[in-house]
Write an enzyme that holds these catalytic residues in place. Structure first.
Site, PDB file in Angstrom:
ATOM      1  CE  LYS A  27      -1.965   1.950   4.140  1.00 40.71           C
ATOM      2  NZ  LYS A  27      -1.457   3.059   4.369  1.00 40.71           N
ATOM      3  CG  ASN A  28       2.134   2.699   3.544  1.00 39.57           C
ATOM      4  OD1 ASN A  28       1.036   2.880   3.320  1.00 39.57           O
ATOM      5  ND2 ASN A  28       2.644   2.388   4.599  1.00 39.57           N
ATOM      6  NE  ARG A  97      -0.087  11.667   7.302  1.00 37.59           N
ATOM      7  CZ  ARG A  97      -0.693  12.888   7.902  1.00 37.59           C
ATOM      8  NH1 ARG A  97      -1.729  12.923   8.397  1.00 37.59           N
ATOM      9  NH2 ARG A  97       0.414  13.499   8.212  1.00 37.59           N
ATOM     10  CB  CYS A 121      -4.034   5.631  11.145  1.00 38.15           C
ATOM     11  SG  CYS A 121      -4.656   4.452  10.177  1.00 38.15           S
ATOM     12  NE  ARG A 126       0.231   9.602  10.546  1.00 41.36           N
ATOM     13  CZ  ARG A 126      -0.276   8.846   9.849  1.00 41.36           C
ATOM     14  NH1 ARG A 126      -1.472   8.376   9.775  1.00 41.36           N
ATOM     15  NH2 ARG A 126       0.675   8.509   8.830  1.00 41.36           N
ATOM     16  CB  VAL A 331       8.227   5.766  14.653  1.00 46.70           C
ATOM     17  CG1 VAL A 331       7.644   6.797  13.073  1.00 46.70           C
ATOM     18  CG2 VAL A 331       9.562   5.118  14.165  1.00 46.70           C
ATOM     19  NE  ARG A 417      -7.204   4.188   4.979  1.00 49.83           N
ATOM     20  CZ  ARG A 417      -6.489   4.622   6.257  1.00 49.83           C
ATOM     21  NH1 ARG A 417      -6.920   5.032   7.172  1.00 49.83           N
ATOM     22  NH2 ARG A 417      -5.220   4.680   5.943  1.00 49.83           N
TER      23      ARG A 417
HETATM   24  N1  EPU Z   1       6.640  14.124  11.256  1.00 48.64           N
HETATM   25  C1  EPU Z   1       6.612  15.550  11.730  1.00 48.64           C
HETATM   26  N2  EPU Z   1       6.391  16.522  10.564  1.00 48.64           N
HETATM   27  C2  EPU Z   1       6.377  16.075   9.368  1.00 48.64           C
HETATM   28  C3  EPU Z   1       6.294  14.759   9.228  1.00 48.64           C
HETATM   29  C4  EPU Z   1       6.518  13.671  10.050  1.00 48.64           C
HETATM   30  O1  EPU Z   1       6.737  15.852  12.839  1.00 48.64           O
HETATM   31  O2  EPU Z   1       6.396  17.223   8.611  1.00 48.64           O
HETATM   32  C5  EPU Z   1       6.787  13.092  12.217  1.00 48.64           C
HETATM   33  C6  EPU Z   1       5.487  12.432  12.420  1.00 48.64           C
HETATM   34  O3  EPU Z   1       4.443  13.094  13.180  1.00 48.64           O
HETATM   35  C7  EPU Z   1       5.728  10.943  13.038  1.00 48.64           C
HETATM   36  C8  EPU Z   1       7.331  10.912  12.472  1.00 48.64           C
HETATM   37  O4  EPU Z   1       7.452  12.189  11.959  1.00 48.64           O
HETATM   38  O5  EPU Z   1       6.007  11.105  14.309  1.00 48.64           O
HETATM   39  C9  EPU Z   1       7.091   9.667  11.042  1.00 48.64           C
HETATM   40  O6  EPU Z   1       6.355  10.344  10.317  1.00 48.64           O
HETATM   41  P1  EPU Z   1       6.403  10.099   8.502  1.00 48.64           P
HETATM   42  O7  EPU Z   1       6.264  11.163   7.788  1.00 48.64           O
HETATM   43  O8  EPU Z   1       7.597   9.059   8.374  1.00 48.64           O
HETATM   44  O9  EPU Z   1       5.181   9.196   8.481  1.00 48.64           O
HETATM   45  P2  EPU Z   1       3.791   9.246   7.285  1.00 48.64           P
HETATM   46  O10 EPU Z   1       4.644   9.390   5.922  1.00 48.64           O
HETATM   47  O11 EPU Z   1       3.020  10.202   7.552  1.00 48.64           O
HETATM   48  C10 EPU Z   1       4.219   6.771   6.577  1.00 48.64           C
HETATM   49  C11 EPU Z   1       3.215   5.764   6.333  1.00 48.64           C
HETATM   50  C12 EPU Z   1       2.879   5.057   7.943  1.00 48.64           C
HETATM   51  C13 EPU Z   1       4.041   4.562   8.627  1.00 48.64           C
HETATM   52  C14 EPU Z   1       5.152   5.470   8.471  1.00 48.64           C
HETATM   53  C15 EPU Z   1       6.445   5.353   9.172  1.00 48.64           C
HETATM   54  C16 EPU Z   1       2.096   6.176   4.196  1.00 48.64           C
HETATM   55  C17 EPU Z   1       0.774   6.472   3.739  1.00 48.64           C
HETATM   56  N3  EPU Z   1       2.125   5.938   5.779  1.00 48.64           N
HETATM   57  O12 EPU Z   1       3.529   7.653   7.259  1.00 48.64           O
HETATM   58  O13 EPU Z   1       2.044   3.967   7.511  1.00 48.64           O
HETATM   59  O14 EPU Z   1       3.850   4.110   9.910  1.00 48.64           O
HETATM   60  O15 EPU Z   1       5.310   6.296   7.292  1.00 48.64           O
HETATM   61  O16 EPU Z   1       7.008   4.328   8.428  1.00 48.64           O
HETATM   62  O17 EPU Z   1       2.884   5.694   3.852  1.00 48.64           O
HETATM   63  C18 EPU Z   1       0.290   2.622   7.650  1.00 48.64           C
HETATM   64  O18 EPU Z   1       0.217   2.221   6.756  1.00 48.64           O
HETATM   65  O19 EPU Z   1      -0.794   2.208   8.528  1.00 48.64           O
HETATM   66  C19 EPU Z   1       0.743   3.885   8.510  1.00 48.64           C
HETATM   67  C20 EPU Z   1       0.581   4.670   9.449  1.00 48.64           C
END
Ligand code: EPU
Length: 436
Positions: A27-28, A97, A121, A126, A331, A417
């Site tokens: 998915k990701n 997102r 989620c 986030r 994380v 999802r």
């Molecule tokens: N963060 C910030 N500011 C930002 C971006 C991130 O503070 O501008 C913080 C977040 O709040 C979090 C950490 O950095 O504490 C990591 O966030 P990241 O940006 O890596 O996560 P994401 O891109 O929003 C993706 C996956 C998540 C997965 C994380 C970590 C997708 C759509 N989502 O989220 O997957 O947990 O990377 O590997 O790719 C899921 O699939 O259920 C899921 C939550």
């Protein structure tokens, strides 16, 4: 809050699940790769695209912008030549997102972009501050009013971006913006998850110049134009890990066809420490059950560490391990909320604000219950439980498959999802599961 006539899964626990399951595409990776299709007017063909809710929403967003989509059994062709809108519709507010990743591709096409408020989620605050700061450094002007983002840029320019934390989404956003920017972009302290490498591979196939250097550094030399390409989405290592936990906990044996050792090294190490036997085979991994599971201490981390999306099925394993286990989530600040329902089913899990790991994390002294102590094994009994977020959702399925009696699980749309044909796959392995 449960709504009337809500769909539910009824699962009878205590049955060993055995057989073979094919892991779906990730998915990701798939959702981001669909967005990348907007970077060219030529056709991009993606294979192994999972048929899940988040992919459907992403395809709808692309269609709504004017792209033509052909989708057949995991094979998706996107033709973005007819895209006429720079605005991801408000109809997609709070769905997931992915819309924030449209910023770069839409700015390249139209010099402006409008992105609705984001969903996803609820596992922490986030924010997307890293994304916005990076895009601003590349020359975009961005305002945010009532959670709607409006951006302008005559032409995005290459820049040196140092991320405060190796964020997956921010790294992808900069990548999608940098490939067509003027000049070279360097992303330091970047995320290097296999799904991001997969996105980089698609972008390279489309004509981008992109490489990964040491110390979490991506270097992207902007080009004037990208072209069509064919790409196969990598297998979903989160789904594969979840089936490993199912095999071990139901005293079953599951061959996960397509599971890749290379992307699951940290998970496999943790399985070995806990005592779950597995065999790496040519076209997948065979997961077995152990006579006795051992308690361990574990911390989640960015890749190549133990990923945060593996935490939930692994906590399920630890509820049945002998002794005291410790899990430090580094994380996300709020990713243990789902354990309340597990406690109700009989698990012994206590949450703590302290960093119970080998090193303090960003959440030290910040009042977040981000460490868990799990004492096992404790028998689980069936319950009526409501899924709070996607990955917790699969761990609730596992809990129900293990518990004595029939559990009723609601809010199942969340799990659909992210997991393809989850009911069909579990049934094929012998699970007793009814959908009402
Ligand atoms: N963060 C910030 N500011 C930002 C971006 C991130 O503070 O501008 C913080 C977040 O709040 C979090 C950490 O950095 O504490 C990591 O966030 P990241 O940006 O890596 O996560 P994401 O891109 O929003 C993706 C996956 C998540 C997965 C994380 C970590 C997708 C759509 N989502 O989220 O997957 O947990 O990377 O590997 O790719 C899921 O699939 O259920 C899921 C939550």
């Amino acid at each position: 809050m449960e709504t009337k006539n809500e769909r539910a899964y009824l699962i009878t626990g205590g049955i060993p699940l055995k057989g073979e399951v094919r892991v779906s595409g990730a998915k990701n990776a798939a959702t981001k790769e669909l967005v990348a299709c907007l970077l060219t007017d030529e056709k991009v063909e993606l294979d192994n695209v999972p048929q899940i809710g988040d992919v459907e929403v992403t395809l709808e967003m692309l269609r709504d912008l004017g792209a033509k989509i052909e989708s057949n059994n995991g094979h998706v062709t996107v033709d973005a030549s007819g895209v006429t809108s720079h605005e991801v519709s408000a109809a997609f507010s709070r769905k997931n997102r992915i819309p924030i990743l449209f910023l770069g591709p839409l700015l390249h096409r139209f010099k402006e972009a409008v992105i609705p408020s984001l969903g996803g989620c609820i596992i922490g605050a986030r924010p997307v501050d890293f994304h916005l700061e990076a895009l601003k450094t590349m020359g975009a002007e961005i305002t945010c009013d009532d959670s709607v983002y409006k951006a302008h840029a005559k032409r995005l320019k290459g820049a040196v971006i140092e991320l405060p934390f190796p964020s997956v989404g921010a790294t992808e956003n900069v990548m999608l913006s940098a490939v067509l920017a003027q000049g070279t972009t360097i992303i330091r302290n970047a995320a290097i998850e296999p799904e991001i490498e997969d996105l980089a591979m698609l972008l390279q196939a489309m004509g981008a110049i992109i490489r990964l250097e040491v110390n979490r550094t991506w270097v992207i030399e902007g080009v004037d134009k990208l072209h069509g390409a064919k790409h196969r989405v990598l297998p979903d290592r989160i789904e594969a890990a979840s089936f490993a936990a199912v095999a071990a906990l139901t005293h079953g044996e599951i061959f996960v066809r397509g599971a890749e050792q290379a992307t699951m090294i940290s998970y496999l190490n943790a399985l070995r420490r806990v005592g779950v036997p597995f065999e790496i085979l040519e076209d997948g991994i065979l997961f077995k059950s152990a006579d006795k599971l051992e308690a361990i201490a574990l911390e989640t981390d960015v890749h190549p560490g133990f990923m945060t999306d593996w935490q939930q099925p692994f906590v399920m394993l630890l509820t049945q391990a002998h002794g005291v286990s410790v899990v430090h989530e580094t994380v996300y600040e709020d990713r243990f909320g789902y354990t309340d329902a597990l406690r109700q089913m009989g698990a012994n899990i206590q949450l703590h604000k302290e960093c119970l790991g080998s090193k303090p994390c960003r959440y030290q002294n910040r009042d977040y219950r981000h460490s868990a102590i799990i004492v096992g094994p404790t028998p689980l009994k069936a319950a009526d439980i409501r899924i709070p977020d996607l990955r917790a959702g699969f761990s609730y399925l596992i809990a129900a498959l293990v518990a004595q009696g029939e559990s009723r699980i609601t809010n199942v749309e969340i799990i659909e999802r992210g997991y393809e044909d989850i009911v069909g796959k579990l049934k094929k392995l012998g699970a007793e599961i009814k959908v009402t």
